[in-house]
Design an enzyme around this catalytic site. Structure first.
Site, PDB file in Angstrom:
ATOM      1  CG  ASP A 471      -2.233   0.668   1.025  1.00  0.00           C
ATOM      2  OD1 ASP A 471      -2.327   1.506   0.106  1.00  0.00           O
ATOM      3  OD2 ASP A 471      -3.178   0.383   1.785  1.00  0.00           O
ATOM      4  CG  ASP A 540      -9.679   2.244  -0.256  1.00  0.00           C
ATOM      5  OD1 ASP A 540      -9.215   1.115  -0.487  1.00  0.00           O
ATOM      6  OD2 ASP A 540      -9.073   3.105   0.409  1.00  0.00           O
TER       7      ASP A 540
HETATM    8  C1  GLA Z   1      -5.764   1.873   2.221  1.00  0.00           C
HETATM    9  C2  GLA Z   1      -6.184   0.732   1.327  1.00  0.00           C
HETATM   10  C3  GLA Z   1      -7.217  -0.109   2.028  1.00  0.00           C
HETATM   11  C4  GLA Z   1      -6.674  -0.610   3.338  1.00  0.00           C
HETATM   12  C5  GLA Z   1      -6.214   0.551   4.192  1.00  0.00           C
HETATM   13  C6  GLA Z   1      -5.513   0.072   5.434  1.00  0.00           C
HETATM   14  O1  GLA Z   1      -6.767   2.803   2.368  1.00  0.00           O
HETATM   15  O2  GLA Z   1      -6.672   1.194   0.103  1.00  0.00           O
HETATM   16  O3  GLA Z   1      -7.614  -1.185   1.218  1.00  0.00           O
HETATM   17  O4  GLA Z   1      -5.607  -1.499   3.100  1.00  0.00           O
HETATM   18  O5  GLA Z   1      -5.320   1.397   3.484  1.00  0.00           O
HETATM   19  O6  GLA Z   1      -5.086   1.100   6.233  1.00  0.00           O
END
Ligand code: GLA
Length: 731
Positions: A471, A540
């Site tokens: 990420d 997301d």
């Molecule tokens: C980001 C990612 C999510 C999740 C969060 C965790 O927003 O896109 O899918 O992994 O971080 O903190």
């Protein structure tokens, strides 16, 4: 060649002497660079200038351009540099040690070689006054109809130079009209298609965010030529994508004559790159394709290339999964996770992914306020260790994955305390936080080693870690690297080069681990990252309605095999919308299907539907992962979103349809015109995941031409209704 400008003192006065270096003459020639259905022509004149007289469909006798007479050719240089007679937007601009800005690139030589359906052409150019060398490299993929291009710039002189502009590639086109399709976006609303007619002047698509390069624009586009309208099926379309995960610029300069020059490359923003004597700068690849079958043809070309090379192990089936994020967030202990693993196994999923929240000891990561950088297990949450969890998953027949965000550090972390010099910062200035975190300085080799070590150590947490979610949750602001000292212009370029070198080291040691590239959703969806990652986290936002547009636009450039798509709970955590579970599954089945919720909260009936949808997906996903995509109706222009995948020998297809908004009875009378089938073959058409089909012909055999000419008319007459049909040829 000697210096051409000299100040000669004559008594008390200075006399200006200007000598011009003679330009070497070369043999005029045409260099064709071509695939089955696309061609770029380079033409060398006797004075060594290299032009680009043609981009488009192949011309069988390109040498005829040697007889061409007409004006305006100076406007079409293959790699226009600041200097000479060029007045447009330069692909290349160098500032020399003596303060001068002019470069005139002339042909030196070229070479071609072919292997495995790819023909590589390298054209060497050099400036006839300085010792600067530029090589234009084109790789033409015959079957995929893709031409990948980059540039290598060598400072063969004795003094450093500054690269002010250094595009990967330039193309010149001539059409009456140009309709540009590009993709704006933001968090949870990635990849929103924008169509705009290009007028005179320069249109620029760019990112200056450092990381999260694709948060607000994607470094990709489609260009419909000679047309006002976007068509899936008809007309000439040029499309492209830059393989770079940092600052980028794609510029479209429509000159007063109507001609269009496209430049694609790293953004020069704050990046006047110093090139020392003897050094070579290699730009990222730009991938171009051309289709005479509208946008659909261009997408299929890019997808085929992506499955062959653009995506790490593209086209290989990756497992369905349950991700812990929206089901547990930071709030879990071992039993919560083993419970999720049990449920995932029961539903037929194939992997469990432990998301954020598993690490941090002094500053346990129980919220997004701390802990990034301290990648040790939080044993208060999982006393048995990751090894136990991975083994638990493996025993249940599931693979196991885990989340990291290795480019980042929380101010509240042991890492920030011990290595403050590793944080991106500018002397004396505030280090601004975003999601309570700072960026690590990946231009620093020590930080690169540390980031590599994070991955390496995470892989050692348990035998058989199968998948890493990588990420990256913030952009770079107020940039600065303590390591680079007074050469801050290198920062943005070397950050990305550092990231890629870490990933390449990882790939050398761990060729089989699956890597998902995530950046707060889809802020790193580009062919630079995908070369090293198996898939991307699309957004997301997992609301099926929102995903319709996001996935539709994503599919214009990126293939379904890399598009992670999850079923989440309702009301949706990002939008608050409520959509039917079946619709959520059907939408997720358009890419790599996963779930991201607490399965305990599903009713028995929902669980049964989940099992059914997962099982049916396994039966047709190969077509999704490897087939050709035909978009049938757009969620942006229509109440219905529909598309289909057809496998290579046309023996199997999967059709998806979603009613996003039901308004009136007439809206679906005509039915769907399927595409890409064999008209003469008969197909058995079977709707998935239902007892009662929405189509009268369900379970029967039909010829391809009937299905493609209007015979297929499923009735989806409710907002949120959706259907998946599998078509199998009977002979
Ligand atoms: C980001 C990612 C999510 C999740 C969060 C965790 O927003 O896109 O899918 O992994 O971080 O903190």
């Amino acid at each position: 060649m000697s210096a051409i400008l000299a100040w000669v003192p004559v008594g008390a006065q200075k006399r200006h002497v200007h000598t011009v270096v003679e330009i070497p003459r070369v043999e005029a020639r045409v260099i064709p660079i071509g695939t089955e259905k696309m061609q770029i022509l380079l033409q060398v004149d006797e004075d060594g200038k290299v032009f680009m007289p043609h981009v488009g469909a192949p011309i069988a006798n390109p040498q005829e351009f040697l007889r061409y007479k007409g004006g305006r050719r100076w406007l079409r240089e293959a790699y226009p540099a600041q200097g000479g007679t060029f007045l447009g937007v330069p692909a290349f601009h160098v500032k020399y040690k003596d303060g001068t800005h002019n470069t005139e690139l002339r042909y030196v030589s070229h070479q071609c070689h072919a292997s495995d359906g790819v023909e590589t052409t390298a054209v060497a150019l050099s400036d006839y006054v300085t010792s600067l060398e530029v090589r234009l490299i084109f790789c033409a993929y015959a079957k995929e109809n893709v031409i990948k291009a980059h540039t290598e710039i060598t400072n063969a002189g004795k003094t450093p130079v500054e690269l002010l502009e250094y595009a990967s590639s330039a193309l010149n086109l001539e059409a009456d009209k140009y309709l540009l399709t590009h993709f704006r976006g933001d968090w949870a609303v990635e990849m929103q298609p924008v169509h705009e007619q290009l007028e005179y002047g320069t249109k620029v698509i760019e990112s200056r965010r450092g990381t999260q390069g694709t948060r607000n624009e994607n470094p990709s586009f489609l260009l419909s030529l000679g047309s006002d309208s976007f068509s899936e099926e008809y007309g000439d379309v040029l499309a492209g994508g830059l393989c770079w995960s940092g600052n980028f610029t794609l510029s479209f300069d429509r000159s007063v004559n109507g001609r269009l020059s496209i430049l694609a490359g790293i953004a020069s923003h704050a990046s006047a790159y110093p090139l020392r004597p003897g050094k070579t700068f290699v730009t990222p690849d730009m991938v171009w394709t051309f289709s005479m079958e509208g946008a659909g043809g261009a997408s299929r070309n890019l997808h085929r290339w992506a499955r062959r090379e653009g995506v790490y192990r593209g086209g290989t089936i990756t497992p369905t999964l349950l991700n812990s994020w929206e089901g547990a967030y930071f709030d879990f202990t071992t039993p919560v996770l083993t419970g999720m693993i049990d449920d995932a196994a029961r539903m037929g999923l194939e992997m469990f992914v432990l998301d954020d929240g598993w690490f941090g000891t002094k500053y346990p990561r129980n919220s997004d306020k701390c802990g990034l950088g301290d990648w040790e297990l939080n044993s208060a949450k999982i006393p048995e260790g990751i090894e136990y969890l991975a083994a638990y998953a493996h025993e249940k027949g599931l693979k196991f994955g885990i989340w990291i965000e290795p480019e980042m550090v929380s101010p509240l972390s042991v890492l920030a305390e011990t290595h403050p010099e590793w944080v991106v910062q500018s002397p004396g200035r505030e280090i601004y936080q975003s999601r309570n975190q700072w960026c690590l300085d990946l231009s620093n080799p020590a930080v690169q080693d540390f980031v590599y070590g994070i991955f390496d150590r995470t892989m050692q947490l348990a035998p058989g870690i199968d998948y890493i979610k990588w990420d990256c949750n913030r952009p770079v602001v107020s940039f600065g690297s303590p390591y680079l000292g007074n050469e801050q212009d290198r920062f943005f370029v070397e950050y990305v080069q550092g990231l890629y070198s870490v990933m390449d080291r990882i790939r050398e040691k761990y060729p089989d681990v699956m890597i998902q590239c995530c950046a707060g959703g889809g802020a790193r969806v580009d062919y630079g990252a995908l070369k090293r990652c198996n898939e991307f986290w699309t957004s997301d936002n997992t609301d099926a309605i929102s995903r319709a547009t996001i996935q539709y636009a994503t599919s214009m450039v990126y293939p379904a095999c890399a598009m992670a798509s999850h079923v989440s709970a309702v009301p949706n955590h990002q939008t608050g919308n409520v959509t039917p579970l079946k619709m959520r599954f059907d939408m997720a089945a358009a890419g790599r299907l996963g779930m991201e919720l607490q399965p305990k909260n599903l009713t028995e009936e929902e669980r049964a539907l989940a099992m059914r949808c997962i099982a049916s997906y396994k039966g047709f996903r190969e077509v999704v992962f490897t087939g050709d995509l035909y978009r049938l109706s757009s969620p942006v222009d229509s109440d219905y979103y529909s598309f289909m995948y057809v496998n290579e020998d046309k023996s199997k297809a999967v059709v998806f349809e979603f009613c996003l908004r039901y308004q009136a009875r007439e809206s679906r009378d005509r039915g769907l015109l399927l595409k890409g089938l064999d008209p003469a073959r008969t197909y058995k058409v079977v709707e998935q995941n239902v007892d009662q089909s929405c189509w009268w012909g369900n379970g029967q055999f039909f010829h391809g031409d009937f299905l493609m000419e209007g015979g297929f008319n499923p009735r989806l007459v409710q907002s949120g209704a959706s259907a998946i049909f599998v078509l199998e040829a009977s002979q």
